[in-house]
Scaffold this active site. Sequence first.
Site, mmCIF file in Angstrom:
data_model
loop_
_atom_site.group_PDB
_atom_site.id
_atom_site.type_symbol
_atom_site.label_atom_id
_atom_site.label_comp_id
_atom_site.label_asym_id
_atom_site.label_seq_id
_atom_site.Cartn_x
_atom_site.Cartn_y
_atom_site.Cartn_z
ATOM 1 N N ASN A 172 39.889 47.699 -35.687
ATOM 2 C CA ASN A 172 38.598 47.083 -36.039
ATOM 3 C C ASN A 172 37.643 48.054 -36.734
ATOM 4 O O ASN A 172 37.032 47.712 -37.737
ATOM 5 C CB ASN A 172 37.950 46.412 -34.818
ATOM 6 N N GLU A 199 38.830 53.022 -23.829
ATOM 7 C CA GLU A 199 37.720 52.173 -24.279
ATOM 8 C C GLU A 199 38.331 50.819 -24.571
ATOM 9 O O GLU A 199 39.106 50.669 -25.504
ATOM 10 C CB GLU A 199 37.060 52.804 -25.505
ATOM 11 N N CYS A 231 33.919 45.596 -30.053
ATOM 12 C CA CYS A 231 33.988 45.608 -28.586
ATOM 13 C C CYS A 231 32.611 45.379 -27.970
ATOM 14 O O CYS A 231 32.506 44.932 -26.841
ATOM 15 C CB CYS A 231 34.607 46.899 -28.099
ATOM 16 N N GLU A 242 32.585 58.600 -24.592
ATOM 17 C CA GLU A 242 32.848 59.195 -25.900
ATOM 18 C C GLU A 242 31.520 59.476 -26.591
ATOM 19 O O GLU A 242 30.467 59.065 -26.127
ATOM 20 C CB GLU A 242 33.662 58.216 -26.764
HETATM 21 P P1 NAI Z 1 46.230 46.659 -28.649
HETATM 22 O O1 NAI Z 1 45.534 47.243 -27.484
HETATM 23 O O2 NAI Z 1 47.594 46.114 -28.406
HETATM 24 O O3 NAI Z 1 46.365 47.757 -29.801
HETATM 25 C C1 NAI Z 1 45.557 48.921 -29.892
HETATM 26 C C2 NAI Z 1 46.444 50.117 -30.218
HETATM 27 O O4 NAI Z 1 47.369 50.314 -29.154
HETATM 28 C C3 NAI Z 1 47.286 49.946 -31.483
HETATM 29 O O5 NAI Z 1 47.361 51.186 -32.150
HETATM 30 C C4 NAI Z 1 48.637 49.572 -30.924
HETATM 31 O O6 NAI Z 1 49.720 49.888 -31.771
HETATM 32 C C5 NAI Z 1 48.691 50.416 -29.676
HETATM 33 N N1 NAI Z 1 49.641 49.944 -28.658
HETATM 34 C C6 NAI Z 1 50.055 48.672 -28.431
HETATM 35 N N2 NAI Z 1 50.952 48.654 -27.419
HETATM 36 C C7 NAI Z 1 51.105 49.939 -27.000
HETATM 37 C C8 NAI Z 1 51.885 50.569 -25.984
HETATM 38 N N3 NAI Z 1 52.713 49.877 -25.209
HETATM 39 N N4 NAI Z 1 51.767 51.901 -25.824
HETATM 40 C C9 NAI Z 1 50.944 52.615 -26.595
HETATM 41 N N5 NAI Z 1 50.191 52.088 -27.576
HETATM 42 C C10 NAI Z 1 50.269 50.766 -27.786
HETATM 43 O O7 NAI Z 1 45.281 45.575 -29.289
HETATM 44 P P2 NAI Z 1 45.640 44.431 -30.357
HETATM 45 O O8 NAI Z 1 46.938 43.803 -29.982
HETATM 46 O O9 NAI Z 1 45.507 45.008 -31.695
HETATM 47 O O10 NAI Z 1 44.440 43.394 -30.129
HETATM 48 C C11 NAI Z 1 44.446 42.500 -29.028
HETATM 49 C C12 NAI Z 1 43.053 42.356 -28.453
HETATM 50 O O11 NAI Z 1 42.612 43.588 -27.932
HETATM 51 C C13 NAI Z 1 41.958 41.956 -29.431
HETATM 52 O O12 NAI Z 1 41.917 40.590 -29.641
HETATM 53 C C14 NAI Z 1 40.731 42.461 -28.732
HETATM 54 O O13 NAI Z 1 40.313 41.525 -27.781
HETATM 55 C C15 NAI Z 1 41.214 43.713 -28.037
HETATM 56 N N6 NAI Z 1 40.858 44.922 -28.828
HETATM 57 C C16 NAI Z 1 39.796 45.686 -28.431
HETATM 58 C C17 NAI Z 1 39.406 46.775 -29.187
HETATM 59 C C18 NAI Z 1 38.241 47.620 -28.809
HETATM 60 O O14 NAI Z 1 37.543 48.100 -29.658
HETATM 61 N N7 NAI Z 1 38.036 47.903 -27.549
HETATM 62 C C19 NAI Z 1 40.088 47.121 -30.435
HETATM 63 C C20 NAI Z 1 41.226 46.297 -30.736
HETATM 64 C C21 NAI Z 1 41.565 45.240 -29.951
#
Ligand code: NAI
Length: 503
Positions: A171, A268, A303, A482
């Site tokens: 994001n 986070e 977020c 952070e």
């Molecule tokens: P995600 O948490 O799956 O992905 C974030 C990062 O984690 C990416 O780089 C991904 O490749 C990595 N990742 C995924 N599975 C992993 C694993 N098993 N081990 C290590 N790294 C891993 O989030 P995603 O699927 O992109 O989005 C899903 C939801 O998460 C969104 O709809 C939103 O609600 C939330 N989200 C929250 C964020 C924030 O700023 N706190 C940012 C992105 C998503």
Amino acid sequence: MLDTPHPTPEAPTLDPFVLAKALSGQHFIGGRYVPARSGKTFPVVNPATGQEVATAADGDAADVDAAVEDAARAQKEWAKTAARKRGALVAQCAAVIRLHVEELGRLIALETGKALRTESRVEANTVADILEFFGGLGGELKGETVPFAPEVLSMTVREPLGVVGAIIPWNVPMLLMALKIAPALVAGNSVVVKSAEEAPLAVLRICELMNRVLPAGVFNMVSGFGPECGAPLVSHPKVRKVTFTGSVETGKIVYRTAAEKLIPVTLELGGKSPMIVFEDCDFDKTLAGALTSMRFTRQGQSCTAASRIYVERPIFQRFVDAMAEKVDKMVMGDPLDEKTDIGTIISDDQFNKVKTFIDEGKATTGAEGRACSAMPDDPALKKGLFIQPHIFTGLTKESRLVREEIFGPVTCIFPFDDPEEVLAEANDSEYGLAASLWTNNLKVGLNLAHKLEAGLVQINQNLVVQANLSYGGVKSSGLGKEASLEAMLEHFTHKKTIMINMA
Ligand code: NAI
Ligand code: MG
């Protein structure tokens, strides 16, 4: 310093399509671009058109291992570099980023669909700001002397943790990466970043740009998918700290793996941030604040998005109508067009997720969802992942739209009658990242600020992350802080005690 020519242009490049192609299929390891060991790549898609604009290296455990080994080697020398010198180099990186703000803004707009004027250029500038801030903190890596006994010199020193694994989302990838790598590097760690599969390009260019200044191997980057590339980074024995931003679900997986290795983590994990509006607020300022709070310009993919808005009953309807009218005037369109306020959703997956929430809201008896802002009519954007911002009223607090993080341009507005009631509603959430209060009665405001379960509470403003202010949530929103000096000291160093007995 670099010793091999790169496939990318040396000078800032304003055509993001050209730069995206040049960045294709590469990790950045040990000071140079390298493809995945397996030779595999995956497509990077422009969400405004659905067209493939580049490929990214499809990393796996072998690539991660190579990056971590290089990082571990480089870290030994880096840790010996004087702390203020390390800071000065990070600040020098900021100067290089400043020269590339326009380039990076365009590139991130291309790969994420975030509007250049309202979001992408701003993010690129913030990266430089964060690097400048942490660059000045090298001298703060100080220890203490402890009055143990007259003939015993007892002191503490701050030591780096070693190799830091950083996993970032899509994001605000450049900014969120900067919050991790800048303090990690200044504190004497080396880093391996795993970029988000949806947005691997601009962060890769930043890695190259910073490697023009930093010693080779200190800052490395791999791209790839979570289970194949992120998981091996977390479990790698030489990774001694993991810092992660993303979903709660993945955050828990990261935490479990880190627990097996007994290494510290910073997490986070998003939020469901309440915005509380009192009748005595400055109405126009609050209205403008609601638009920024909800991050409509980022399609709500934030977020800290104010996805639950509570408005004191006497001004409830006026507020809803005025907000809808304002959002209606926002221009949705080509992210690279200066006229555009709102770009696209990042990916098909997110698009479908957000649509499902909207459909569910619309199907709820008693609820109303107002769609604001016109869909773009440019035929070139026909396949773009545009979603109209939606303002929902009439939902109950049991609704999934009110309880879950939508991460899209959807907010829910409720009327309230008294401060204690709204406080209970606001705190009735799994999350606790941020909150904002809008009132001229600072007695009420401060009282609620103390009682709100959130890592960050703002009264009469709702800014994005600022360097120098600790940022991080409570409850399911995460662990650790952070963006601040304390964050650097607490999360990227450990305190060693040394005692010398001179009796
Ligand atoms: P995600 O948490 O799956 O992905 C974030 C990062 O984690 C990416 O780089 C991904 O490749 C990595 N990742 C995924 N599975 C992993 C694993 N098993 N081990 C290590 N790294 C891993 O989030 P995603 O699927 O992109 O989005 C899903 C939801 O998460 C969104 O709809 C939103 O609600 C939330 N989200 C929250 C964020 C924030 O700023 N706190 C940012 C992105 C998503
Ligand atoms: Mg995921």
